[in-house]
Design a protein around this motif. Structure first.
Motif, PDB file in Angstrom:
ATOM      1  N   GLY A 195       0.793  -1.210   0.000  1.00 40.99           N
ATOM      2  CA  GLY A 195       0.000   0.000   0.000  1.00 40.99           C
ATOM      3  C   GLY A 195       0.829   1.264   0.000  1.00 40.99           C
ATOM      4  O   GLY A 195       2.007   1.259  -0.346  1.00 40.99           O
ATOM      5  N   PRO A 196       0.224   2.369   0.410  1.00 39.08           N
ATOM      6  CA  PRO A 196       0.892   3.675   0.309  1.00 39.08           C
ATOM      7  C   PRO A 196       1.978   3.860   1.343  1.00 39.08           C
ATOM      8  O   PRO A 196       2.133   3.066   2.273  1.00 39.08           O
ATOM      9  N   LEU A 197       2.704   4.952   1.178  1.00 44.71           N
ATOM     10  CA  LEU A 197       3.844   5.230   2.035  1.00 44.71           C
ATOM     11  C   LEU A 197       3.383   5.984   3.283  1.00 44.71           C
ATOM     12  O   LEU A 197       3.864   7.078   3.579  1.00 44.71           O
ATOM     13  N   THR A 198       2.486   5.395   4.030  1.00 42.68           N
ATOM     14  CA  THR A 198       2.077   5.957   5.304  1.00 42.68           C
ATOM     15  C   THR A 198       2.809   5.220   6.423  1.00 42.68           C
ATOM     16  O   THR A 198       3.147   4.056   6.280  1.00 42.68           O
ATOM     17  N   ALA A 199       3.043   5.931   7.491  1.00 42.91           N
ATOM     18  CA  ALA A 199       3.779   5.350   8.624  1.00 42.91           C
ATOM     19  C   ALA A 199       5.100   4.756   8.145  1.00 42.91           C
ATOM     20  O   ALA A 199       5.531   3.691   8.619  1.00 42.91           O
ATOM     21  N   ALA A 200       5.755   5.437   7.216  1.00 41.74           N
ATOM     22  CA  ALA A 200       6.951   4.885   6.581  1.00 41.74           C
ATOM     23  C   ALA A 200       8.098   4.686   7.551  1.00 41.74           C
ATOM     24  O   ALA A 200       8.978   3.866   7.301  1.00 41.74           O
ATOM     25  N   THR A 201       8.093   5.451   8.648  1.00 41.62           N
ATOM     26  CA  THR A 201       9.225   5.362   9.572  1.00 41.62           C
ATOM     27  C   THR A 201       9.064   4.250  10.594  1.00 41.62           C
ATOM     28  O   THR A 201       9.992   3.976  11.348  1.00 41.62           O
ATOM     29  N   ARG A 202       7.907   3.622  10.613  1.00 40.27           N
ATOM     30  CA  ARG A 202       7.644   2.565  11.616  1.00 40.27           C
ATOM     31  C   ARG A 202       7.931   1.202  11.028  1.00 40.27           C
ATOM     32  O   ARG A 202       7.333   0.797  10.035  1.00 40.27           O
ATOM     33  N   SER A 203       8.815   0.475  11.667  1.00 40.86           N
ATOM     34  CA  SER A 203       9.195  -0.840  11.146  1.00 40.86           C
ATOM     35  C   SER A 203       8.014  -1.799  11.138  1.00 40.86           C
ATOM     36  O   SER A 203       7.935  -2.676  10.268  1.00 40.86           O
ATOM     37  N   ASN A 204       7.088  -1.640  12.068  1.00 43.67           N
ATOM     38  CA  ASN A 204       5.966  -2.579  12.128  1.00 43.67           C
ATOM     39  C   ASN A 204       4.917  -2.329  11.048  1.00 43.67           C
ATOM     40  O   ASN A 204       3.920  -3.058  10.972  1.00 43.67           O
ATOM     41  N   SER A 205       5.121  -1.317  10.214  1.00 42.11           N
ATOM     42  CA  SER A 205       4.197  -1.105   9.107  1.00 42.11           C
ATOM     43  C   SER A 205       4.656  -1.825   7.837  1.00 42.11           C
ATOM     44  O   SER A 205       3.950  -1.799   6.825  1.00 42.11           O
ATOM     45  N   TYR A 206       5.816  -2.460   7.880  1.00 39.98           N
ATOM     46  CA  TYR A 206       6.355  -3.172   6.726  1.00 39.98           C
ATOM     47  C   TYR A 206       6.031  -4.656   6.827  1.00 39.98           C
ATOM     48  O   TYR A 206       6.039  -5.241   7.908  1.00 39.98           O
ATOM     49  N   ASN A 207       5.779  -5.253   5.677  1.00 37.63           N
ATOM     50  CA  ASN A 207       5.295  -6.628   5.630  1.00 37.63           C
ATOM     51  C   ASN A 207       6.400  -7.653   5.348  1.00 37.63           C
ATOM     52  O   ASN A 207       6.276  -8.806   5.732  1.00 37.63           O
ATOM     53  N   TYR A 208       7.425  -7.230   4.628  1.00 38.88           N
ATOM     54  CA  TYR A 208       8.480  -8.160   4.217  1.00 38.88           C
ATOM     55  C   TYR A 208       9.841  -7.526   4.484  1.00 38.88           C
ATOM     56  O   TYR A 208      10.022  -6.322   4.294  1.00 38.88           O
ATOM     57  N   TRP A 209      10.791  -8.382   4.871  1.00 33.50           N
ATOM     58  CA  TRP A 209      12.128  -7.915   5.214  1.00 33.50           C
ATOM     59  C   TRP A 209      13.181  -8.769   4.524  1.00 33.50           C
ATOM     60  O   TRP A 209      13.018  -9.988   4.380  1.00 33.50           O
ATOM     61  N   GLY A 210      14.273  -8.123   4.150  1.00 34.23           N
ATOM     62  CA  GLY A 210      15.440  -8.841   3.664  1.00 34.23           C
ATOM     63  C   GLY A 210      16.324  -9.247   4.831  1.00 34.23           C
ATOM     64  O   GLY A 210      16.045  -8.936   5.994  1.00 34.23           O
ATOM     65  N   GLN A 211      17.426  -9.906   4.509  1.00 32.85           N
ATOM     66  CA  GLN A 211      18.263 -10.491   5.542  1.00 32.85           C
ATOM     67  C   GLN A 211      19.295  -9.531   6.119  1.00 32.85           C
ATOM     68  O   GLN A 211      19.891  -9.839   7.132  1.00 32.85           O
ATOM     69  N   GLY A 212      19.519  -8.390   5.512  1.00 41.39           N
ATOM     70  CA  GLY A 212      20.457  -7.416   6.038  1.00 41.39           C
ATOM     71  C   GLY A 212      21.827  -7.512   5.417  1.00 41.39           C
ATOM     72  O   GLY A 212      22.289  -8.590   5.027  1.00 41.39           O
ATOM     73  N   THR A 213      22.490  -6.370   5.339  1.00 41.00           N
ATOM     74  CA  THR A 213      23.866  -6.302   4.856  1.00 41.00           C
ATOM     75  C   THR A 213      24.640  -5.360   5.779  1.00 41.00           C
ATOM     76  O   THR A 213      24.139  -4.300   6.150  1.00 41.00           O
ATOM     77  N   LEU A 214      25.844  -5.774   6.156  1.00 39.09           N
ATOM     78  CA  LEU A 214      26.603  -5.049   7.162  1.00 39.09           C
ATOM     79  C   LEU A 214      27.416  -3.925   6.530  1.00 39.09           C
ATOM     80  O   LEU A 214      28.169  -4.140   5.577  1.00 39.09           O
ATOM     81  N   VAL A 215      27.264  -2.747   7.104  1.00 29.68           N
ATOM     82  CA  VAL A 215      28.071  -1.585   6.717  1.00 29.68           C
ATOM     83  C   VAL A 215      28.938  -1.203   7.906  1.00 29.68           C
ATOM     84  O   VAL A 215      28.423  -0.983   9.008  1.00 29.68           O
ATOM     85  N   THR A 216      30.225  -1.153   7.686  1.00 35.31           N
ATOM     86  CA  THR A 216      31.160  -0.765   8.742  1.00 35.31           C
ATOM     87  C   THR A 216      31.952   0.442   8.258  1.00 35.31           C
ATOM     88  O   THR A 216      32.592   0.389   7.204  1.00 35.31           O
ATOM     89  N   VAL A 217      31.877   1.510   9.032  1.00 36.60           N
ATOM     90  CA  VAL A 217      32.585   2.741   8.675  1.00 36.60           C
ATOM     91  C   VAL A 217      33.693   2.963   9.689  1.00 36.60           C
ATOM     92  O   VAL A 217      33.430   3.120  10.881  1.00 36.60           O
ATOM     93  N   SER A 218      34.907   2.970   9.228  1.00 40.41           N
ATOM     94  CA  SER A 218      36.057   3.150  10.118  1.00 40.41           C
ATOM     95  C   SER A 218      36.447   4.627  10.188  1.00 40.41           C
ATOM     96  O   SER A 218      36.308   5.370   9.222  1.00 40.41           O
ATOM     97  N   SER A 219      36.916   5.014  11.358  1.00 40.17           N
ATOM     98  CA  SER A 219      37.285   6.432  11.557  1.00 40.17           C
ATOM     99  C   SER A 219      38.725   6.676  11.163  1.00 40.17           C
ATOM    100  O   SER A 219      39.491   5.775  10.914  1.00 40.17           O
TER     101      SER A 219
END
Length: 124
Positions: free
Chosen positions: A100-124
């Motif tokens: 559906g539409p992009l309402t409550a876009a900032t809330r994770s519980n409004s999303y139905n499907y998730w990917g497995q994640g990818t790690l980003v590491t930023v070194s100082s």
């Protein structure tokens, strides 16, 4: 829909990365899409979202001006271009699909499907 995130890695502060999210399924173009991230010991937080058409986008204040979310419905892909990376951007990044539409876009519980994640590491 199934989601597969990729593109993470190790980068120095000030560098750039482009994350990709590949989707399967015939109705990809009907989903709003979002990126979230979770740093060690912290809760998952919203990063960016884009409407099904790509016409509307939202960003967390922490990445606004440094990141761009985009999508290619023909390729069933969503991207997150991140520039001027900071050590505090270090996290596992997840893409998610929302019916559906992009309402409550900032809330994770409004999303139905998730990917497995990818790690980003930023070194100082």
């Amino acid at each position: 829909v199934q989601l597969q995130a990729s593109g993470g890695g190790l980068v120095q502060a000030g560098g750039s990365l482009r994350l990709s999210c590949a989707a399967s399924g015939r109705t990809f173009s009907s989903y709003a899409m979002g990126w979230f991230r979770q740093a060690p010991g912290k809760e998952r937080e919203f990063v960016a979202a884009i409407s099904w058409s790509g016409g509307s986008t939202y960003y967390a204040d922490s990445v606004k001006g440094r990141s761009t979310i985009s999508r290619d419905n023909a390729k069933k892909m969503v991207y997150l271009q991140m520039n001027s990376l900071k050590p505090e951007d270090t996290a596992v990044y997840y893409c998610a699909a929302k019916v559906g539409p992009l309402t409550a876009a900032t809330r994770s519980n409004s999303y139905n499907y998730w990917g497995q994640g990818t790690l980003v590491t930023v070194s100082s």
